[in-house]
Design a protein around this motif. Structure first.
Motif, PDB file in Angstrom:
ATOM      1  N   ASP A   1       0.870  -1.175   0.000  1.00 23.63           N
ATOM      2  CA  ASP A   1       0.000   0.000   0.000  1.00 23.63           C
ATOM      3  C   ASP A   1       0.906   1.224   0.000  1.00 23.63           C
ATOM      4  O   ASP A   1       1.727   1.384   0.903  1.00 23.63           O
TER       5      ASP A   1
ATOM      6  N   LYS B   1       1.537   5.305  -0.035  1.00 26.16           N
ATOM      7  CA  LYS B   1       1.001   6.633   0.235  1.00 26.16           C
ATOM      8  C   LYS B   1       2.169   7.605   0.209  1.00 26.16           C
ATOM      9  O   LYS B   1       3.154   7.394   0.912  1.00 26.16           O
ATOM     10  N   ASP B   2       2.065   8.630  -0.610  1.00 22.49           N
ATOM     11  CA  ASP B   2       3.148   9.605  -0.759  1.00 22.49           C
ATOM     12  C   ASP B   2       4.504   8.922  -0.981  1.00 22.49           C
ATOM     13  O   ASP B   2       5.507   9.272  -0.356  1.00 22.49           O
TER      14      ASP B   2
ATOM     15  N   ASP C   1      -2.147   2.407  -4.609  1.00 21.35           N
ATOM     16  CA  ASP C   1      -2.037   3.799  -4.197  1.00 21.35           C
ATOM     17  C   ASP C   1      -3.276   4.120  -3.358  1.00 21.35           C
ATOM     18  O   ASP C   1      -4.347   4.363  -3.886  1.00 21.35           O
TER      19      ASP C   1
ATOM     20  N   THR D   1      -4.145   6.476  -1.295  1.00 19.00           N
ATOM     21  CA  THR D   1      -4.715   7.806  -1.056  1.00 19.00           C
ATOM     22  C   THR D   1      -5.445   8.361  -2.272  1.00 19.00           C
ATOM     23  O   THR D   1      -6.186   9.316  -2.173  1.00 19.00           O
TER      24      THR D   1
END
Lengths: 151, 261
Positions: free
Chosen positions: B11, B13-14, B51, B53
């Motif tokens: 997963d 995120k950023d 991704d 987010t």
């Protein structure tokens, strides 16, 4: 990802001149006489056989790592031993009828043609570029075959 | 014989790999390319990058990450999260992804599955389903949680759509695989939702990846044998090095499951 068929004209001409040709996945399937995927289509006819649906009664697409029995006399598999896993992702397969072709099979409830070699024509139904170390070895072997042809 | 697949899920995120419980309380788990390379070296059969987010806060797709992974990792990988259009799928496949998974956009516009399958082939279209247990009749106190409804927007929005029916429709539309996540089990390490996995794998003929809840080696075995999964996906138990991929495969092989060791 498998490229569109329309992009392929140059390779068969090169292949007829004796240069090594390696077809992968759809590039393997296109080596044969015809395919019934999304209608009837002619292939390049470099190897005799037809591309037909993987028979029902099993999970389709045939997706994942399957064990391929590696014939000793197939140059792509030099140094890989008797059998190795390779990554497959396809719903059609080649029913090879060419008596001049060497064939490697994998078991998917029937003998599914995983790779062929006929003279300077090579093909893999599986993806060597996605098959980790064994796959990279197949590509290295093909590069060596090409170098041997050049020298 | 086709091997059962072990698929670590990253997963993202950023541009960092994270993992939470019930999609919340995220913990940092490292650089995506570094972690992906490590898993490939350790014998992972495939990777999934999500991704997480993208659908909540608008973000551009993770094309750059995909390019970096494709240059370094030589096993198949799927990318998902926030994909809205067939053009985005095109871009991700061209950047080196083997498959693209679609979730929210497919619920909003099922035709995206059909269109992508027609253009790129079934084998690269993954229908991601986030399913949560629900009652057939919400007003009945006796009614057990025996059905599952599809949730979208990273699990935040229930749709009322039956997960089994949606899986069947997804196969008809042309999806080549189903990535089935139990929202109830995700991040708990208490085991996959076997009933859900079995219900979906019995209903479709395409491969099903069980996701959400892996905590012990037995859980992998249960998802494959009792749930009928073709592949098992996990995050927490491997990112934080409870088990290596090799340990998982050796365990499964020891119990008679075909794996690529």
């Amino acid at each position: 990802m498998c490229p569109k068929v329309g992009a392929v004209r140059e390779p068969p001409i090169q292949a007829l001149s004796g240069k090594p040709l390696l077809g992968i996945c759809v590039g393997y399937q296109i080596l044969f006489d015809e395919s019934s995927e999304y209608g009837q289509h002619n292939g390049l006819g470099l190897v005799s056989g037809r591309v037909v649906p993987v028979p029902a009664g099993r999970t389709i697409p045939h997706m994942g790592w399957n064990l391929v029995k590696l014939p000793e006399d197939m140059d792509l598999f030099a140094g890989l031993g008797k059998e190795k896993h390779f990554y497959f992702a396809h719903s059609f397969y080649a029913d090879v009828t060419d008596s001049q072709a060497k064939i490697a099979y994998t078991d998917y409830g029937f003998d599914l043609s995983a790779s062929i070699q006929k003279g300077n024509i090579y093909g893999t139904q599986f993806h060597p570029e996605k098959s980790s170390k064994s796959g990279l070895k197949v590509l290295k072997n093909f590069a060596q075959i090409c170098e041997g042809t050049n020298s | 014989m086709l091997a059962k697949r072990i698929i670590p899920c990253l997963d993202v995120k950023d541009n960092r790999v994270v993992k939470g419980v019930h999609f919340l309380n995220l913990r940092d788990a490292g650089d995506p390319v570094e972690l992906g390379t490590r898993y490939s070296d350790d014998g992972a059969d495939e990777l999934v990058f999500l991704d997480i987010t993208a659908t909540i806060r608008f973000r551009k797709t993770i094309v750059e990450l995909v390019e970096r992974v494709a240059e370094n990792v030589f096993i198949p990988f799927t990318v998902g999260g926030g994909i809205q259009t067939v053009e985005q799928i095109d871009g991700l496949l061209r950047s080196g992804a083997e498959k693209v998974s679609v979730n929210t956009a497919a619920v909003r516009n099922p035709n995206i599955i059909a269109e992508a399958a027609r253009r790129f082939g079934n084998q690269c279209v993954v229908l991601a389903i986030d399913a949560r247990r629900s009652k057939a009749n919400p007003d009945s106190p006796q009614d057990a949680l025996r059905q599952w409804q599809v949730c979208v927007k990273a699990g935040s929005e229930p749709t009322g759509i039956d997960a089994i029916e949606w899986a069947v429709k997804g196969e008809k539309l042309g999806a080549g695989e189903i990535l089935l996540t139990s929202m109830d089990a995700d991040g708990t390490k208490a085991g996959y939702d076997i009933e859900l996995t079995k219900a979906v794998s019995d209903a479709v003929n395409i491969p099903v990846i069980a996701s959400g809840g892996a905590g012990k080696l037995e859980h992998l075995y249960e998802a494959i044998v009792d749930g009928g999964a073709d592949a098992v996906l996990m995050a927490s138990i491997t990112h934080f090095e409870n088990y290596t991929i090799r340990q998982m495969k050796e365990y499964l092989a020891g119990r008679g499951i075909p794996v690529n060791l």
